[in-house]
Write a protein that holds these residues in place. Structure first.
Motif, PDB file in Angstrom:
ATOM      1  N   SER A 173     -12.976  86.537 -27.209  1.00 32.97           N
ATOM      2  CA  SER A 173     -11.611  85.972 -27.257  1.00 32.97           C
ATOM      3  C   SER A 173     -10.699  86.638 -26.220  1.00 32.97           C
ATOM      4  O   SER A 173     -10.850  87.816 -25.886  1.00 32.97           O
ATOM      5  CB  SER A 173     -11.015  86.172 -28.655  1.00 32.97           C
ATOM      6  N   ARG A 174      -9.726  85.859 -25.664  1.00 34.70           N
ATOM      7  CA  ARG A 174      -8.728  86.372 -24.726  1.00 34.70           C
ATOM      8  C   ARG A 174      -7.326  86.278 -25.368  1.00 34.70           C
ATOM      9  O   ARG A 174      -7.098  85.490 -26.281  1.00 34.70           O
ATOM     10  CB  ARG A 174      -8.752  85.556 -23.433  1.00 34.70           C
ATOM     11  N   THR A 175      -6.413  87.063 -24.799  1.00 35.38           N
ATOM     12  CA  THR A 175      -5.009  86.985 -25.251  1.00 35.38           C
ATOM     13  C   THR A 175      -4.436  85.630 -24.870  1.00 35.38           C
ATOM     14  O   THR A 175      -4.598  85.195 -23.731  1.00 35.38           O
ATOM     15  CB  THR A 175      -4.174  88.087 -24.604  1.00 35.38           C
ATOM     16  N   PRO A 176      -3.778  84.945 -25.803  1.00 36.02           N
ATOM     17  CA  PRO A 176      -3.207  83.627 -25.475  1.00 36.02           C
ATOM     18  C   PRO A 176      -2.211  83.746 -24.316  1.00 36.02           C
ATOM     19  O   PRO A 176      -1.484  84.735 -24.191  1.00 36.02           O
ATOM     20  CB  PRO A 176      -2.526  83.198 -26.777  1.00 36.02           C
ATOM     21  N   TRP A 177      -2.153  82.699 -23.500  1.00 37.47           N
ATOM     22  CA  TRP A 177      -1.293  82.743 -22.314  1.00 37.47           C
ATOM     23  C   TRP A 177       0.202  82.850 -22.671  1.00 37.47           C
ATOM     24  O   TRP A 177       0.988  83.509 -21.991  1.00 37.47           O
ATOM     25  CB  TRP A 177      -1.530  81.497 -21.462  1.00 37.47           C
ATOM     26  N   TRP A 178       0.603  82.213 -23.755  1.00 37.04           N
ATOM     27  CA  TRP A 178       2.024  82.243 -24.126  1.00 37.04           C
ATOM     28  C   TRP A 178       2.462  83.627 -24.586  1.00 37.04           C
ATOM     29  O   TRP A 178       3.601  84.049 -24.365  1.00 37.04           O
ATOM     30  CB  TRP A 178       2.300  81.197 -25.207  1.00 37.04           C
ATOM     31  N   LEU A 179       1.498  84.376 -25.219  1.00 36.75           N
ATOM     32  CA  LEU A 179       1.840  85.733 -25.635  1.00 36.75           C
ATOM     33  C   LEU A 179       1.967  86.650 -24.419  1.00 36.75           C
ATOM     34  O   LEU A 179       2.846  87.525 -24.370  1.00 36.75           O
ATOM     35  CB  LEU A 179       0.769  86.248 -26.605  1.00 36.75           C
ATOM     36  N   LEU A 180       1.061  86.431 -23.425  1.00 35.21           N
ATOM     37  CA  LEU A 180       1.173  87.219 -22.195  1.00 35.21           C
ATOM     38  C   LEU A 180       2.504  86.936 -21.494  1.00 35.21           C
ATOM     39  O   LEU A 180       3.163  87.851 -20.960  1.00 35.21           O
ATOM     40  CB  LEU A 180       0.008  86.881 -21.259  1.00 35.21           C
ATOM     41  N   LEU A 181       2.929  85.676 -21.514  1.00 36.98           N
ATOM     42  CA  LEU A 181       4.175  85.315 -20.854  1.00 36.98           C
ATOM     43  C   LEU A 181       5.382  85.975 -21.525  1.00 36.98           C
ATOM     44  O   LEU A 181       6.320  86.458 -20.853  1.00 36.98           O
ATOM     45  CB  LEU A 181       4.321  83.795 -20.857  1.00 36.98           C
ATOM     46  N   ILE A 182       5.373  86.018 -22.828  1.00 38.44           N
ATOM     47  CA  ILE A 182       6.483  86.670 -23.552  1.00 38.44           C
ATOM     48  C   ILE A 182       6.541  88.159 -23.224  1.00 38.44           C
ATOM     49  O   ILE A 182       7.616  88.736 -23.004  1.00 38.44           O
ATOM     50  CB  ILE A 182       6.337  86.433 -25.065  1.00 38.44           C
ATOM     51  N   ARG A 183       5.366  88.797 -23.187  1.00 37.59           N
ATOM     52  CA  ARG A 183       5.339  90.233 -22.888  1.00 37.59           C
ATOM     53  C   ARG A 183       5.823  90.520 -21.459  1.00 37.59           C
ATOM     54  O   ARG A 183       6.584  91.462 -21.226  1.00 37.59           O
ATOM     55  CB  ARG A 183       3.935  90.762 -23.095  1.00 37.59           C
ATOM     56  N   LEU A 184       5.412  89.697 -20.516  1.00 39.55           N
ATOM     57  CA  LEU A 184       5.849  89.901 -19.136  1.00 39.55           C
ATOM     58  C   LEU A 184       7.358  89.642 -18.999  1.00 39.55           C
ATOM     59  O   LEU A 184       8.048  90.331 -18.221  1.00 39.55           O
ATOM     60  CB  LEU A 184       5.064  88.989 -18.205  1.00 39.55           C
ATOM     61  N   ALA A 185       7.868  88.646 -19.733  1.00 38.58           N
ATOM     62  CA  ALA A 185       9.300  88.377 -19.677  1.00 38.58           C
ATOM     63  C   ALA A 185      10.111  89.545 -20.232  1.00 38.58           C
ATOM     64  O   ALA A 185      11.186  89.886 -19.716  1.00 38.58           O
ATOM     65  CB  ALA A 185       9.620  87.088 -20.440  1.00 38.58           C
ATOM     66  N   ALA A 186       9.599  90.192 -21.282  1.00 38.74           N
ATOM     67  CA  ALA A 186      10.289  91.353 -21.844  1.00 38.74           C
ATOM     68  C   ALA A 186      10.327  92.504 -20.846  1.00 38.74           C
ATOM     69  O   ALA A 186      11.347  93.185 -20.687  1.00 38.74           O
ATOM     70  CB  ALA A 186       9.630  91.782 -23.144  1.00 38.74           C
ATOM     71  N   VAL A 187       9.194  92.725 -20.143  1.00 39.19           N
ATOM     72  CA  VAL A 187       9.151  93.786 -19.138  1.00 39.19           C
ATOM     73  C   VAL A 187      10.100  93.473 -17.988  1.00 39.19           C
ATOM     74  O   VAL A 187      10.834  94.349 -17.490  1.00 39.19           O
ATOM     75  CB  VAL A 187       7.711  93.981 -18.642  1.00 39.19           C
ATOM     76  N   ALA A 188      10.140  92.196 -17.552  1.00 34.58           N
ATOM     77  CA  ALA A 188      11.040  91.811 -16.467  1.00 34.58           C
ATOM     78  C   ALA A 188      12.508  91.971 -16.871  1.00 34.58           C
ATOM     79  O   ALA A 188      13.348  92.407 -16.066  1.00 34.58           O
ATOM     80  CB  ALA A 188      10.767  90.371 -16.046  1.00 34.58           C
TER      81      ALA A 188
END
Length: 582
Positions: free
Chosen positions: A57-72
């Motif tokens: 299994s991989r991390t869902p793309w939408w969860l990765l996007l939320i995490r990157l947005a928080a870092v940005a």
């Protein structure tokens, strides 16, 4: 400052961290390494089981996007974003800091110092020369521009002054030694208009940019209102109506707020809100008040020191009532009209008024008093007894034995302007400069037709505080214990003189009443002449009591101009008078 359209960043170098976002995406999407195969005998028990999800299994793309947005978002926040920032052009010329230092600057003085310290620190880092002008009215020549960090010690020691902000008269002479180049000015204003402000602003604008920093909070001031009835005036730039605290010593001698006064209805005066504040307090409480202060305000303009104009004495009036229809001819009528606007009057028999503990007792043509012993004790304990002459006193055959008189009197009196006299009515001589009537103008039309004469004595001149044009005593005074006995050698009505009909009579009575309850230390200042006032207690810029050290007597003409560098807000004394300069 980096500008991206209307958005600016105070720390743009932190935006470089956004480049790491794609790398972080790759790291989060990367598959873990394949597991190492190790044979375990117990695995045989799992034979026959089927793996329904053979793909890792991989991390869902939408969860990765939320995490990157928080870092940005965190990176952008640390970069200090500012919406529509005002970018100041880089200054490399000399820096002038004008700092209003009157009482209006006291409430946020610490914040003002911090703002100026930041500007001086930045100027020192850029190698710019600087000068600091404290607008407190104290004499100084041309400003000396020096390294900015050299001004920090003087800035930290500066304090607001208990008078209004004052700038030097000549901007050109003050800036004569300014270095060449465009002059950048930072003006920390207190929000008030003061002399030379417009001239200074124009002169500084001609030399370069001027940045004016307004005050952070509205200004409210308190003043003593003019008029016969003591009252206060609250002036503010907003509609607030804070309570006014009446401060003085309590019965234990501890200074605290004795009462709270409520301002009245507001009126508009040139954009300012003005509210009257009535001093509606009992005389016993009012006479203990030393100052009035706006609640939660910490500057000298919010304090009104109490002096003789605020304290209302309780005055007892004793005289024989005339028959109906003749009240307007009685001495008590003229005394009542003269004393009522500025005192709290009590009328009645002497025994009754003594029980009310008055500050002053006025006797109108009274002799052979049954309460003489009680009256003598009252005077000795600090009371002020004012006696008026009259036909009864003039015809008293034992006048030489009458107690409670400041001087010995001749029986019969003196008829100056009568039908059987050879002389004309006498006018008043100018009042002595060291007496209670100093400074009062003497009307030319006031004349005396009859008077009680004093027996000649070596100390008669020292006991005379007012005299006629022929140097005969009109008013005499002597001390008895802690109190005083005053005799007016004429009647309080128009029978012997027209003095009670003049505007001078209420002023003289007000001055006499103001000398009540003088302590021996206060009476020792009688040798001071009227033209000069000596400071007894002063305030600092924050409205706190301070010692009057290093101050010289102030001429009366200068005192009338209000507070200034050589006359801070405080209590000033001249002879027996006390005046508050607020």
């Amino acid at each position: 400052m980096l500008l991206l359209g209307p958005l600016g960043f105070a720390a743009p170098w932190l935006l470089g961290a956004l480049i790491a976002l794609p790398v972080l995406w790759v790291i989060l999407r990367a598959m873990p390494p394949a597991p190492r195969r190790v044979i375990f005998p117990g695995v045989a028990l799992l034979a026959g089981l089927v793996d329904r999800a053979p793909i890792a299994s991989r991390t869902p793309w939408w969860l990765l996007l939320i995490r990157l947005a928080a870092v940005a978002a965190a990176i952008l926040a640390f970069a200090g974003p500012v919406w529509r920032p005002v970018v100041q052009p880089a200054a490399d010329g000399p820096l002038l800091i004008v700092m209003d230092a009157g009482f209006a600057a006291a409430p946020d003085w610490a914040a003002r110092q911090t703002r100026v310290e930041t500007a001086l620190t930045d100027a020192a880092a850029a190698g710019r020369p600087a000068a600091l002008l404290m607008a407190d009215g104290r004499g100084q020549g041309a400003l000396a521009f020096q390294p900015a960090d050299a001004l920090l010690s003087g800035l930290r020691a500066a304090q607001p002054q208990p008078w209004s902000t004052r700038l030097p008269d000549d901007p050109g002479a003050t800036l004569a030694d300014a270095p060449e180049g465009s002059l950048s000015t930072l003006w920390i204003a207190d929000g008030t208009d003061h002399p030379n402000r417009a001239a200074w602003l124009a002169a500084l604008a001609d030399r370069g940019t001027v940045t004016v920093v307004p005050p952070a909070r509205p200004l409210r001031t308190l003043a003593l209102a003019a008029g016969d009835t003591p009252s206060l005036t609250l002036t503010s730039v907003d509609d607030a109506a804070p309570a006014i605290q009446a401060i003085g010593p309590d019965p234990q001698g501890i200074e605290r707020a004795l009462a709270s006064l409520t301002p009245g209805d507001a009126t508009d005066a040139d954009g300012l809100t003005v509210r009257p504040v009535a001093i509606d307090l009992p005389p016993e409480l009012r006479n203990r008040i030393t100052r009035f202060q706006i609640e939660a305000e910490t500057h000298a303009g919010a304090v009104v020191l109490a002096d003789d104009r605020v304290r209302r004495r309780k005055v007892a009036l004793v005289g024989d009532p005339l028959a109906e229809g003749q009240q307007l001819l009685a001495q008590t009528h003229y005394l009542r009209q003269a004393l009522a606007p500025t005192t709290d009057l009590v009328e009645g028999a002497l025994g009754d008024v003594l029980d009310t503990a008055p500050d002053v007792i006025v006797l109108a043509d009274q002799v052979q008093l049954a309460e003489t012993l009680d009256l003598t004790q009252w005077v000795a304990e600090g009371g002020l007894l004012i006696r008026f002459a009259g036909p009864r006193m003039a015809g008293y055959d034992r006048l030489a034995e009458e107690p409670l008189l400041p001087v010995a009197l001749r029986q019969g009196g003196r008829d100056i302007g009568g039908a059987l006299s050879w002389g004309d009515p006498r006018g008043l001589a100018p009042f002595p400069d060291d007496g209670p009537f100093a400074g009062l103008p003497v009307p030319d039309d006031v004349s005396v037709r009859a008077q009680l004469m004093a027996q000649p004595a070596p100390d008669l001149a020292g006991r005379t505080i007012a005299s006629l044009s022929d140097n005969t005593p009109l008013i005499t005074r002597d001390r008895l214990g802690q109190g005083q006995v005053v005799l007016v050698h004429v009647t309080a009505n128009a029978e012997w003189s027209n003095l009670p009909l003049s505007g001078l009579f209420p002023q003289m009575m007000e001055r006499l009443v103001a000398t009540a309850r003088l302590s021996p230390s206060e009476a020792a200042t009688e040798d001071l002449t009227q033209p000069f006032w000596t400071p007894e207690a002063v305030l600092d810029g924050f409205g706190r009591p301070a010692e009057a050290q290093g101050l010289t007597p102030v001429p009366a003409a200068d005192l009338a101009q209000g507070t200034g560098p050589d006359r801070p807000a405080g209590i000033y004394a001249a002879g027996e008078r006390r005046r508050a300069l607020n």
